[in-house]
Design an enzyme around this catalytic site. Structure first.
Site, PDB file in Angstrom:
ATOM      1  CG  HIS B  36       6.174  -6.978  -5.403  1.00 50.68           C
ATOM      2  ND1 HIS B  36       5.662  -6.893  -4.294  1.00 50.68           N
ATOM      3  CD2 HIS B  36       5.206  -7.479  -5.997  1.00 50.68           C
ATOM      4  CE1 HIS B  36       4.533  -7.060  -4.131  1.00 50.68           C
ATOM      5  NE2 HIS B  36       3.971  -7.795  -5.064  1.00 50.68           N
ATOM      6  CE  LYS B 101      -2.783   3.395   1.425  1.00 48.87           C
ATOM      7  NZ  LYS B 101      -3.083   4.656   1.927  1.00 48.87           N
TER       8      LYS B 101
END
Lengths: 277, 191
Positions: B36, B101
């Site tokens: 990222h 998650k």
């Protein structure tokens, strides 16, 4: 490798790959409570399938093999030495039973063997039970552990068991499903801050189905479990009837000026084992 | 249970609602912190994420004797760390499924609504099940640069089960559950 080291390495392997029976049983009971086609059911089915797969293959239940904390009966101090425990951890890491999971806190560098001053964590306990107990606790759940100092006006929590109840429920609300729910809470009333966390982790070694020998604490455990499961947080925080599998409460003496309530959150992957030596 | 198969169409993804159980099939790719950061710093992606899936995961991967790869453990990692980068990633790449998650923030939820993407919750800690659902490792990018745990792995998955936790209609299950549990918490404190 000496016999002792081999035996300790096997303890690590079994702890990492095979969830204890009582934890699996609690997860099965949780599955039966959840509604058909609910996300809670899907999560619990996946968890139980994961438990079976890991056990059959002898691979880690969770990729985060966690912090290893050993509790060793005092009378074994000369046999189950810190050096032998460290050798067993290094051997288990070498064989892929543990992830390379230890970093130097200052430089960030990986300590590939998982062994250095402070890792693994070893406590010699004042009992003559001749037992070695191991708990492996992942970082996601550790991040959700909390400590309260009572009184706490925002919770209306005073220095009594009602105050403890309020603090523990606040920890449940804070944790949501982020520590990989359904979780298990180990709670310590009292102690200094360090003893609080040590005892709360020690509580996590208890069989989930046992009853606290102190009636007032047994009652409090049941009440908090029932109330926490009415929050609706559910497995992995997606909603459902099972937010916690168990609550275990112990106590340590405190000084008059302090009243800590420490809550250790353990994820559903409750990897713990004990062996009699 | 809704079955989703790569390439994931905008129509199929927009039909999903928070709380739906899904079975993901076909190609997915991993990307976590360094991936990222690389993207946010203007790095050029080596593969096309349009109608694809991005999985927040640092797998344990071993090399077979024949040179192919095998995933030993591969559960999701916590997604919040990618909050600063994900909206731009969704908008610029056209990715449809973010899998991880713990959920993501309101900006990511907005990007999901704007572009037709969803956030799927995989089961945290279920390393063996996830590894089992990965039938083949088809490619890997940035292995040298980011290391095995942070590389962009390309997996073929079969029946990878997740729950839609944030949909493209502005609903986040995490926000709903937290608000409801907070009401119950306050109720219990009043006792």
């Amino acid at each position: 490798m000496t016999k002792t080291v081999t035996r300790l390495a096997e303890l690590i392997h079994e702890t990492s790959s095979s969830l204890p029976d009582d934890a699996e049983k609690a997860l099965r009971a949780a599955l039966r409570r959840e509604a058909k086609d609910s996300s809670a059911r899907l999560v619990l089915e996946t968890i139980l399938k994961n438990v079976a797969l890991a056990r059959a293959a002898g691979t880690p239940v969770c990729q985060d093999t966690g912090t290893l904390t050993f509790f060793v009966s005092e009378n074994l101090r000369r046999t189950v030495t810190p050096e032998r425990i460290a050798a067993a951890v290094a051997a288990a890491t070498e064989r892929g039973w543990l992830r390379r999971n230890t970093n130097d806190a200052v430089t960030g560098k990986s300590i590939d063997s998982n062994v250095c001053p402070g890792a693994p964590v070893i406590h010699y306990t004042l009992d003559a039970e001749s037992k070695v107990r191991l708990i492996m606790k992942g970082g996601g759940s550790e991040n959700m552990s909390m400590q309260f100092s009572l009184p706490d006006a925002s919770l209306g929590a005073g220095r009594d068991l009602e105050g403890v109840r309020r603090a523990v429920l606040a920890a449940v609300q804070h944790a949501q499903g982020y520590g990989c729910a359904p979780g298990i809470l180990g709670v310590c009333i009292g102690g200094d801050r360090a003893a609080g966390f040590e005892e709360s982790k020690h509580q996590l070694l208890r069989n989930l189905a046992d009853t606290n020998p102190v009636p007032a604490l047994a009652k409090l455990e049941r009440r908090i479990l029932r109330e926490a499961n009415s929050f609706g947080i559910g497995p992995m925080g997606l909603g459902g009837k099972t937010t916690l599998l168990a609550v275990k409460i112990g106590a340590r003496p405190r000084v008059p000026a302090s009243f800590f309530v420490t809550v250790a959150y353990l994820c559903w992957a409750a990897r713990r084992r004990e062996i009699s030596w | 249970m809704t079955t989703l198969t790569y390439p994931f169409s905008e129509v199929d993804v927009r039909a999903l609602k928070a709380g739906d159980a899904v079975s993901v099939n076909g190609l997915i790719r991993t990307g976590r912190d360094r991936f990222h950061k690389f993207f946010a710093d203007g790095g050029k992606l080596p593969c096309d994420f349009r109608d694809g899936a991005l999985f927040h995961c640092g797998p344990v991967v071993v090399k077979n004797p024949d040179g192919s790869w095998r995933v030993v453990a591969g559960g999701p990692t916590t997604s919040v760390r990618e909050n600063p980068y994900e909206p731009a990633f969704i908008e610029q790449t056209g990715v449809r499924l973010i899998i991880g998650k713990g959920g993501m923030d309101a900006r990511t939820l907005d990007a999901c609504a704007k572009c037709g993407a969803v956030y799927l919750q995989a089961v945290g800690g279920a390393a063996a099940v996830t590894a089992h659902a990965i039938t083949r490792v088809t490619n890997v990018y940035f292995l040298e640069e980011f290391g095995a745990a942070e590389a962009c792995w390309e997996f073929e998955v079969k029946d990878f089960r997740c729950v839609v936790a944030m949909d493209s209609h502005g609903t986040s299950l995490f926000a709903q559950v937290e608000a409801a549990s907070n009401r119950r918490f306050r109720e219990l404190l009043a006792k």
